[in-house]
Design an enzyme around this catalytic site. Structure first.
Site, PDB file in Angstrom:
ATOM      1  N   ASP A   1      -6.857  -0.262   3.558  1.00 12.65           N
ATOM      2  CA  ASP A   1      -5.567   0.215   4.046  1.00 12.65           C
ATOM      3  C   ASP A   1      -5.504   1.737   3.907  1.00 12.65           C
ATOM      4  O   ASP A   1      -6.135   2.333   3.032  1.00 12.65           O
ATOM      5  CB  ASP A   1      -4.408  -0.443   3.304  1.00 12.65           C
ATOM      6  CG  ASP A   1      -4.424  -0.202   1.795  1.00 12.65           C
ATOM      7  OD1 ASP A   1      -5.520  -0.311   1.196  1.00 12.65           O
ATOM      8  OD2 ASP A   1      -3.361   0.095   1.221  1.00 12.65           O
TER       9      ASP A   1
ATOM     10  N   GLU B   1      -4.001  -1.172  -1.586  1.00 13.01           N
ATOM     11  CA  GLU B   1      -4.165  -0.188  -2.656  1.00 13.01           C
ATOM     12  C   GLU B   1      -3.134   0.919  -2.548  1.00 13.01           C
ATOM     13  O   GLU B   1      -2.641   1.424  -3.568  1.00 13.01           O
ATOM     14  CB  GLU B   1      -5.582   0.395  -2.608  1.00 13.01           C
ATOM     15  CG  GLU B   1      -5.944   1.277  -3.804  1.00 13.01           C
ATOM     16  CD  GLU B   1      -5.555   2.744  -3.643  1.00 13.01           C
ATOM     17  OE1 GLU B   1      -5.593   3.481  -4.639  1.00 13.01           O
ATOM     18  OE2 GLU B   1      -5.199   3.154  -2.512  1.00 13.01           O
TER      19      GLU B   1
END
Length: 436
Positions: free
Chosen positions: A113, A176
Site C-alpha cells: 500500500d 502498513e
C-alpha cells in the site's frame, strides 16, 4: 564461474527487466483507502494479483487471504490491531519457495500500500518515469522499490539455474501506511522463518532498528465570545481564546522536546525522539474567539520504552502526565483540562546488531561494493511483529527514506539493482543454494 558469479551476472544482464518490473508496480495505484476522503475501491488487490502471477510463474506456492478484524481480537491493545477495519478486496499474499532442512529459511517482507499521490507533482505519479537515472512515482521509495528488489533477487537465483536450500517466503501485506494490521495478520496466519529482510527504504544501509510512532490529537477547550468586544473575566462568564491556550501548550511541548532531546536517543539514530506538531485546527468565525482548538502531533518512542503489550503505553502515560501538569499551571486549563485522543500507535523493534543474520547482511552489502553501514530508522516499519515472534529482522532497501510521501518521490535506478544483488547474496549465504 561459481554460483554467486552466475547470479550476479544474471542481474547485470537483466537490469532493464528489473526496472520494468518496478515500473509495473508503480502503475498499479495501490493507495491505502485510509487516505480516501470518501470510501472507494482500493487497487491493493490488483497489485497482489499481479504479484501472485509473477511469483507463481517462478514456482512458488501461493496463498492469498483477506484479513478479518474479528479474528484478531486477541491482539487488542497491541500493535496493528484496529477493531472493525474492513479488508474487503485488500488481501495479504504469501509466496513460498520450499527448501530443504539443510538451509536456513528467510522471509522477504514488504507492504504494497502507498499513501495518496497528493499535489505538486511535476511528473505522473503512477507512470514510473526515469529522469537522470532516477525512477519517479508514488511508492518508488516507500516501498515498491524494495518489493521489486526482493522478488527480482529470488528470480535471479532461480533463473540462474539454482534453488535455495532453505525455504524463502515472499510476503507482501496491506495496511502498513495506516497502522500495520496487514503485518499483524500475516504473523497471526502462522508464517515464520529463521530471519527476515523487510525491504523498507534505507538508502542501502542495514537498519536493525525502527522507532515507534504515536499519533495523537490534543483537544483544548475555550469559550467563544465576540472578538471585537470587551470580555469579562472567564470566572464571570467571559470568553476564553482556545487558540491562546493552545499556544501555551505548544510552548510547553517545546520545553518537553528539549528534555527528550537529551533522554530519548539511540546510538543508531541520528535524531532524538520528539513531539512534532503536524496539524492545527481552531475557530469557527472571524468575529469569535475560538471555542475549541485541536493539536495533532506525531511523537516517537524507542524499543526500550515499549510496555507489556509491546507498544507505546508508557510514552502515552508520560505525555498525558505532562499535559496535565502543564494544565495545572494555567487557571482555565486546570479546571478545563485538555484531552488526548490517540489515533495511531505504530510499534517499534530492534535486532541486536551483533546477531549473525545482521552480520550476514552487512557482509552481503560489503560484497557488492557498499560500505555495509548500520543505522536505525526514525520511522515505523512492519518489523515489530516478526521480531515479537522471534524472527531476527533488518530493514534494507533502495531509496532515501526522507523522500517517502514526497511529491516527485524517486529512487535511483542503480540503488534498485544494488538491492537486488544484496538480497540475492544474502539468499546465497544465509539459505544456501544448489543446482535446480
Amino acid at each position: 564461474m561459481n554460483q554467486e558469479q552466475q547470479i550476479m551476472r544474471w542481474i547485470d544482464g537483466h537490469q532493464e527487466e528489473i526496472i520494468d518490473f518496478l515500473r509495473q508496480l508503480i502503475r498499479i495505484p495501490s493507495v491505502n483507502p485510509w487516505f480516501f476522503e470518501e470510501p472507494g475501491p482500493s487497487k491493493e488487490k490488483d497489485l497482489q494479483e499481479f504479484l501472485a502471477g509473477k511469483l507463481s510463474g517462478l514456482g512458488a506456492r501461493i496463498e492469498q487471504w483477506e484479513p478479518v478484524a474479528d479474528e484478531l481480537k486477541q491482539y487488542e491493545g497491541m500493535a496493528g490491531y484496529y477493531p472493525g477495519r474492513d479488508f474487503t478486496g485488500r488481501p495479504n499474499l504469501a509466496a513460498t519457495f520450499e527448501g530443504e532442512a539443510a538451509g536456513k529459511s528467510l522471509l522477504l517482507f514488504g507492504h504494497i500500500d502507498v499513501v495518496m499521490a497528493g499535489s505538486k507533482w511535476t511528473v505522473d505519479p503512477f507512470e514510473g518515469q526515469i529522469i537522470d537515472g532516477n525512477m519517479y512515482g508514488r511508492g518508488t521509495v516507500d516501498m515498491k522499490g524494495g518489493v521489486a528488489a526482493m522478488i527480482m533477487a529470488v528470480e535471479a537465483v532461480l533463473r540462474s539455474g539454482f534453488k535455495p536450500k532453505g525455504s524463502v517466503i515472499v510476503g507482501t501485506v496491506v495496511d502498513e501506511e495506516a497502522g500495520g494490521m496487514g503485518a499483524l495478520d500475516f504473523i497471526h496466519h502462522g508464517y515464520r522463518a529463521d530471519a527476515c529482510i523487510l525491504t523498507e527504504p534505507t538508502s542501502l544501509t542495514i537498519a536493525p532498528l525502527c522507532r515507534g510512532i504515536l499519533w495523537g490529537k490534543i483537544k483544548v477547550q475555550g469559550r467563544s465570545g465576540h472578538i471585537e468586544m470587551p470580555q469579562a473575566d472567564w470566572k464571570d462568564g467571559g470568553a476564553v481564546d482556545a487558540i491562546k491556550k493552545a499556544r501555551y501548550l505548544l510552548d510547553e511541548i517545546d520545553r518537553l522536546n528539549e528534555d527528550w532531546a537529551v533522554r530519548k536517543t539511540h546510538p543508531y539514530l541520528s535524531i532524538p525522539c520528539q513531539v512534532h506538531v503536524a496539524q492545527l485546527k481552531a475557530g469557527e468565525y472571524p468575529t469569535s474567539f475560538a471555542n475549541e482548538a485541536e493539536i495533532v502531533f506525531n511523537a516517537q518512542y524507542l524499543p526500550s520504552e515499549r510496555d507489556d503489550k509491546l507498544v507505546g503505553g508508557h510514552v502515552k502515560k508520560e505525555l498525558i502526565d505532562f499535559l496535565m501538569q502543564a494544565a495545572q499551571a494555567d487557571p482555565w486549563l486546570s479546571e478545563h483540562p485538555p484531552e488526548i485522543e490517540w489515533l495511531v500507535d505504530a510499534d517499534c523493534a530492534e535486532t541486536d546488531a551483533d546477531h549473525p543474520f545482521v552480520q550476514t547482511c552487512v557482509h552481503s552489502l560489503q560484497a557488492i561494493g557498499e560500505s555495509g553501514k548500520i543505522e536505525g530508522l526514525g520511522f515505523h516499519t512492519d518489523m515489530g511483529w516478526p521480531v515479537n515472534v522471534g524472527i531476527p529482522t533488518v530493514n534494507f532497501g533502495p531509496g532515501d527514506p526522507s523522500l517517502a510521501h514526497h511529491s516527485d518521490e524517486f529512487t535511483p535506478v542503480e540503488e534498485v539493482i544494488q538491492a537486488v544483488k544484496m538480497i540475492a547474496k544474502t539468499i546465497i549465504d544465509w539459505c544456501g543454494v544448489e543446482e535446480a
